[in-house]
Design a protein around this motif. Structure first.
Motif, mmCIF file in Angstrom:
data_model
loop_
_atom_site.group_PDB
_atom_site.id
_atom_site.type_symbol
_atom_site.label_atom_id
_atom_site.label_comp_id
_atom_site.label_asym_id
_atom_site.label_seq_id
_atom_site.Cartn_x
_atom_site.Cartn_y
_atom_site.Cartn_z
ATOM 1 N N LEU A 100 0.833 -1.210 0.000
ATOM 2 C CA LEU A 100 0.000 0.000 0.000
ATOM 3 C C LEU A 100 0.866 1.259 0.000
ATOM 4 O O LEU A 100 0.538 2.253 -0.650
ATOM 5 C CB LEU A 100 -0.933 -0.001 1.208
ATOM 6 N N TYR A 101 1.983 1.200 0.727
ATOM 7 C CA TYR A 101 2.926 2.328 0.756
ATOM 8 C C TYR A 101 3.491 2.572 -0.648
ATOM 9 O O TYR A 101 3.567 3.722 -1.113
ATOM 10 C CB TYR A 101 4.059 2.035 1.745
ATOM 11 N N CYS A 102 3.886 1.501 -1.330
ATOM 12 C CA CYS A 102 4.436 1.626 -2.690
ATOM 13 C C CYS A 102 3.380 2.138 -3.663
ATOM 14 O O CYS A 102 3.675 2.960 -4.543
ATOM 15 C CB CYS A 102 4.965 0.271 -3.167
ATOM 16 N N LYS A 103 2.156 1.684 -3.475
ATOM 17 C CA LYS A 103 1.053 2.125 -4.330
ATOM 18 C C LYS A 103 0.779 3.612 -4.134
ATOM 19 O O LYS A 103 0.543 4.354 -5.100
ATOM 20 C CB LYS A 103 -0.198 1.298 -4.004
ATOM 21 N N LYS A 104 0.827 4.052 -2.871
ATOM 22 C CA LYS A 104 0.621 5.465 -2.551
ATOM 23 C C LYS A 104 1.738 6.320 -3.142
ATOM 24 O O LYS A 104 1.487 7.397 -3.697
ATOM 25 C CB LYS A 104 0.576 5.640 -1.031
ATOM 26 N N THR A 105 2.964 5.837 -3.050
ATOM 27 C CA THR A 105 4.115 6.554 -3.615
ATOM 28 C C THR A 105 3.979 6.679 -5.122
ATOM 29 O O THR A 105 4.255 7.741 -5.706
ATOM 30 C CB THR A 105 5.427 5.819 -3.276
ATOM 31 N N ARG A 106 3.534 5.591 -5.767
ATOM 32 C CA ARG A 106 3.342 5.603 -7.218
ATOM 33 C C ARG A 106 2.288 6.627 -7.611
ATOM 34 O O ARG A 106 2.435 7.351 -8.604
ATOM 35 C CB ARG A 106 2.943 4.202 -7.679
ATOM 36 N N PHE A 107 1.223 6.720 -6.811
ATOM 37 C CA PHE A 107 0.146 7.682 -7.079
ATOM 38 C C PHE A 107 0.635 9.118 -6.902
ATOM 39 O O PHE A 107 0.326 10.002 -7.710
ATOM 40 C CB PHE A 107 -1.038 7.405 -6.145
ATOM 41 N N GLN A 108 1.417 9.356 -5.859
ATOM 42 C CA GLN A 108 1.907 10.705 -5.558
ATOM 43 C C GLN A 108 2.886 11.201 -6.615
ATOM 44 O O GLN A 108 2.877 12.376 -6.995
ATOM 45 C CB GLN A 108 2.568 10.725 -4.184
ATOM 46 N N LEU A 109 3.734 10.306 -7.107
ATOM 47 C CA LEU A 109 4.751 10.705 -8.086
ATOM 48 C C LEU A 109 4.219 10.754 -9.510
ATOM 49 O O LEU A 109 4.777 11.438 -10.369
ATOM 50 C CB LEU A 109 5.952 9.754 -8.017
ATOM 51 N N GLY A 110 3.147 10.024 -9.759
ATOM 52 C CA GLY A 110 2.548 10.036 -11.099
ATOM 53 C C GLY A 110 3.519 9.561 -12.163
ATOM 54 O O GLY A 110 4.132 8.493 -12.024
ATOM 55 N N GLU A 111 3.709 10.363 -13.202
ATOM 56 C CA GLU A 111 4.573 9.973 -14.310
ATOM 57 C C GLU A 111 6.049 9.921 -13.913
ATOM 58 O O GLU A 111 6.866 9.338 -14.634
ATOM 59 C CB GLU A 111 4.385 10.942 -15.487
#
Length: 214
Positions: A100-111
């Motif tokens: 979930l942490y990695c998923k959140k990071t991916r969402f925050q950083l976007g492209e």
């Protein structure tokens, strides 16, 4: 085989306490090293495709090394190293939280987010982590925890010894570690097995002593 360096159960608990303030990737990587006995190269090559959080297993398929600053993914040296490892319940929960942490990071950083290999552990740029980086960080963590410094690979030995002390058969431990055969396990952990055998003898002695009292 010379006697291997390990942490005691108390030292492992102290280590885990200190890991709670570490970056998630280092916290999870080190906890996996202790609870699964995986080699450093196997941990660094681990991909989310090889983790089944519903079944609570990790499928070890590859190991990571580097040469001339190039990363090399390859199959382990022996067929026994390709294995499925069951995870303890608390480690499944740790991995779910980490996912979930990695998923959140991916969402925050976007492209800007990069992880072309779908790795569990990678740099901010999406590249695999160098083994030397783990070695350096590991030294810092042991110093912070106030623990004697042992090699990162010794966490694998710690994992095996913990299982021996719990009375698990050498064959099961050998399969979990991915050794080529059980004799490898017996040779490396002869000292720990001898100590566990002495404990077994004392327990048998206790049984018969109690019977005589009756």
């Amino acid at each position: 085989q010379k006697e291997v360096e390990i942490y005691t159960n108390d030292e492992v608990m102290k280590l885990f306490e200190v890991l709670e303030s570490e970056k998630p990737r280092y916290k999870v990587l080190i906890k996996l090293a202790v609870t699964t006995g995986m080699r450093r190269g196997e941990l660094l090559a681990l991909k989310w495709d090889n983790v089944n959080l519903e079944e609570g297993t990790i499928h070890v398929k590859e190991t990571l090394s580097h040469h001339n600053k190039k990363f090399i993914f390859k199959e382990p040296k022996t067929k026994n190293s390709i294995r499925i490892i069951s995870l303890p319940r608390f480690m499944i929960d740790e991995l779910k939280a980490y996912y979930l942490y990695c998923k959140k990071t991916r969402f925050q950083l976007g492209e800007l987010y990069k992880n072309p290999y779908n790795l569990l552990f990678h740099t901010m740029g999406g590249n695999p982590i160098f083994a030397s980086t783990i070695t350096r960080r590991w030294k810092e963590i042991t110093r912070k925890a106030g623990l004697k410094h042992i090699k990162f690979h010794a966490l694998r030995h710690t994992s095996a010894t913990m299982l021996i002390n719990q009375g698990l058969p050498a064959k099961i431990i050998s399969s979990r570690l991915g050794h080529s055969n059980v004799m490898t396990t017996l040779n490396i952990y002869a000292h720990a097995l001898h100590e566990a055998d002495e404990v077994a003898a004392r327990r048998i002695d206790d049984i018969f002593s109690n019977e005589q009292v009756k």
